[in-house]
Motif scaffolding. Structure first.
Motif, PDB file in Angstrom:
ATOM      1  N   THR A  27       0.829  -1.202   0.000  1.00  7.59           N
ATOM      2  CA  THR A  27       0.000   0.000   0.000  1.00  7.59           C
ATOM      3  C   THR A  27       0.862   1.250   0.000  1.00  7.59           C
ATOM      4  O   THR A  27       0.620   2.196  -0.759  1.00  7.59           O
ATOM      5  CB  THR A  27      -0.935   0.008   1.229  1.00  7.59           C
ATOM      6  N   GLN A  29       3.985   1.529  -0.982  1.00  6.84           N
ATOM      7  CA  GLN A  29       4.700   1.613  -2.260  1.00  6.84           C
ATOM      8  C   GLN A  29       3.795   2.226  -3.322  1.00  6.84           C
ATOM      9  O   GLN A  29       4.220   3.085  -4.093  1.00  6.84           O
ATOM     10  CB  GLN A  29       5.142   0.223  -2.733  1.00  6.84           C
ATOM     11  N   ALA A  30       2.542   1.782  -3.374  1.00  5.43           N
ATOM     12  CA  ALA A  30       1.595   2.306  -4.358  1.00  5.43           C
ATOM     13  C   ALA A  30       1.362   3.797  -4.131  1.00  5.43           C
ATOM     14  O   ALA A  30       1.304   4.576  -5.091  1.00  5.43           O
ATOM     15  CB  ALA A  30       0.280   1.547  -4.285  1.00  5.43           C
ATOM     16  N   MET A  31       1.252   4.212  -2.880  1.00  8.21           N
ATOM     17  CA  MET A  31       1.066   5.627  -2.572  1.00  8.21           C
ATOM     18  C   MET A  31       2.276   6.430  -3.028  1.00  8.21           C
ATOM     19  O   MET A  31       2.137   7.509  -3.605  1.00  8.21           O
ATOM     20  CB  MET A  31       0.830   5.813  -1.067  1.00  8.21           C
ATOM     21  N   ARG A  32       3.481   5.910  -2.784  1.00  8.02           N
ATOM     22  CA  ARG A  32       4.699   6.591  -3.208  1.00  8.02           C
ATOM     23  C   ARG A  32       4.741   6.721  -4.722  1.00  8.02           C
ATOM     24  O   ARG A  32       5.047   7.781  -5.259  1.00  8.02           O
ATOM     25  CB  ARG A  32       5.933   5.841  -2.715  1.00  8.02           C
ATOM     26  N   ASP A  33       4.415   5.633  -5.405  1.00  6.77           N
ATOM     27  CA  ASP A  33       4.441   5.651  -6.862  1.00  6.77           C
ATOM     28  C   ASP A  33       3.461   6.662  -7.431  1.00  6.77           C
ATOM     29  O   ASP A  33       3.765   7.371  -8.386  1.00  6.77           O
ATOM     30  CB  ASP A  33       4.154   4.262  -7.423  1.00  6.77           C
ATOM     31  N   GLU A  34       2.270   6.761  -6.841  1.00  8.36           N
ATOM     32  CA  GLU A  34       1.275   7.739  -7.287  1.00  8.36           C
ATOM     33  C   GLU A  34       1.797   9.157  -7.100  1.00  8.36           C
ATOM     34  O   GLU A  34       1.604  10.014  -7.962  1.00  8.36           O
ATOM     35  CB  GLU A  34      -0.027   7.554  -6.519  1.00  8.36           C
ATOM     36  N   ARG A  35       2.450   9.411  -5.993  1.00  6.63           N
ATOM     37  CA  ARG A  35       2.997  10.747  -5.720  1.00  6.63           C
ATOM     38  C   ARG A  35       4.128  11.087  -6.681  1.00  6.63           C
ATOM     39  O   ARG A  35       4.264  12.222  -7.104  1.00  6.63           O
ATOM     40  CB  ARG A  35       3.481  10.862  -4.273  1.00  6.63           C
ATOM     41  N   VAL A  37       4.421  10.024  -9.788  1.00  9.41           N
ATOM     42  CA  VAL A  37       3.798  10.338 -11.074  1.00  9.41           C
ATOM     43  C   VAL A  37       3.248  11.762 -11.039  1.00  9.41           C
ATOM     44  O   VAL A  37       3.450  12.549 -11.965  1.00  9.41           O
ATOM     45  CB  VAL A  37       2.678   9.322 -11.405  1.00  9.41           C
ATOM     46  N   LEU A  38       2.575  12.122  -9.956  1.00  8.12           N
ATOM     47  CA  LEU A  38       2.018  13.467  -9.811  1.00  8.12           C
ATOM     48  C   LEU A  38       3.130  14.514  -9.802  1.00  8.12           C
ATOM     49  O   LEU A  38       3.037  15.544 -10.478  1.00  8.12           O
ATOM     50  CB  LEU A  38       1.190  13.563  -8.529  1.00  8.12           C
TER      51      LEU A  38
END
Length: 50
Positions: A27, A29-35, A37-38
């Motif tokens: 979870t 890791q996914a949050m970090r990846d989304e940030r 990209v943003l």
């Protein structure tokens, strides 16, 4: 920079494990990846400071 993010994720998993979620690290890791990209989108936008 990614090394710091991985360290924070591992720390958070040890400090705030979520008993209702099998893998808190996934979870985070996914949050970090989304940030990431943003952040890339914002910094590469026309007129953005570089």
């Amino acid at each position: 920079m990614l090394g710091i993010a991985h360290s924070i994720i591992r720390f958070a998993v040890n400090v705030i494990p979520d008993p209702d979620h099998a893998d808190t690290a996934d979870t985070l890791q996914a949050m970090r990846d989304e940030r990431l990209v943003l952040a890339h989108a914002v910094h590469s936008a026309p007129g953005a400071h570089r």
